[in-house]
Design an enzyme around this catalytic site. Sequence first.
Site, PDB file in Angstrom:
ATOM      1  N   HIS A  28       0.905  -1.231   0.189  1.00 26.90           N
ATOM      2  CA  HIS A  28      -0.066  -0.453   0.010  1.00 26.90           C
ATOM      3  C   HIS A  28       1.500   1.517  -0.164  1.00 26.90           C
ATOM      4  CE1 HIS A  28      -3.922   2.389   2.109  1.00 26.90           C
ATOM      5  NE2 HIS A  28      -2.935   3.203   1.453  1.00 26.90           N
ATOM      6  N   GLU A  79       0.348   7.787  -3.537  1.00 27.22           N
ATOM      7  CA  GLU A  79       1.212   7.798  -2.341  1.00 27.22           C
ATOM      8  C   GLU A  79       3.054   8.647  -2.408  1.00 27.22           C
ATOM      9  OE1 GLU A  79       1.030   5.855   0.164  1.00 27.22           O
ATOM     10  OE2 GLU A  79      -0.626   5.447  -0.253  1.00 27.22           O
ATOM     11  N   HIS A 101       3.261  10.918   1.556  1.00 34.22           N
ATOM     12  CA  HIS A 101       3.970  10.022   1.643  1.00 34.22           C
ATOM     13  C   HIS A 101       5.786  10.060   1.663  1.00 34.22           C
ATOM     14  CE1 HIS A 101       0.337   8.542   3.736  1.00 34.22           C
ATOM     15  NE2 HIS A 101       0.368   7.763   2.909  1.00 34.22           N
TER      16      HIS A 101
END
Length: 201
Positions: free
Chosen positions: A17, A66, A70
């Site tokens: 993920h 992502e 992040h």
Amino acid sequence: QMDANDCHDPPMYWTIHGLWPDRAEDCNRTWHFNVTEIKDLILDMRHYWPDVLHSSQNRTQFWKHEWDKHGTCAATLEVLNSQKKYFGKALELYQHIDLNGHLLKAGIKPSSSYYKMTAIKEALRGFYGVTPKIQCLPPEEGEEAQTIGQIEICFTKELQLVNCMELEGESDPMQAHFKLGTSELSVCNDTLPTYYPSEVQ
């Protein structure tokens, strides 16, 4: 509940993920995702880090999300300070952890019968020496079993395995941006029977 054109032929193995810094403050939101920087990784990315909601080959929006959310925060660490390093290191950690292989070795595989959550935790603790954070979808109405949805493995800044602490009152970065259908993933209940589905019905 998802668009029938998407999420077809979901992988029959655990995929990535994301790689998320827990308490990052220095995020560079102006650093935009550029797929050409990870062109050497694309085949592995499609296999181990697929966008299961938008399954066409050339979609990169999941990776972009992502990175934006992040990766731009993780880049304060030298070992993750480029898109190539960030995605490459996540793939490397995934291979090293080999969640699929370890669960199979412990006889924990997708099945129509239920598992005890404590047995799954013990097996993972036995392999890794640390406790991961296992997240489930709660039982649907009229059902008794929770369904495994995600397994979080935690690392230090040096990327050594460490226990995932479930501190009371700490907001879970997970809940903010990942919802499956209408149910949310949350930390699994140790006492409920646990379903590890072979096919998502």
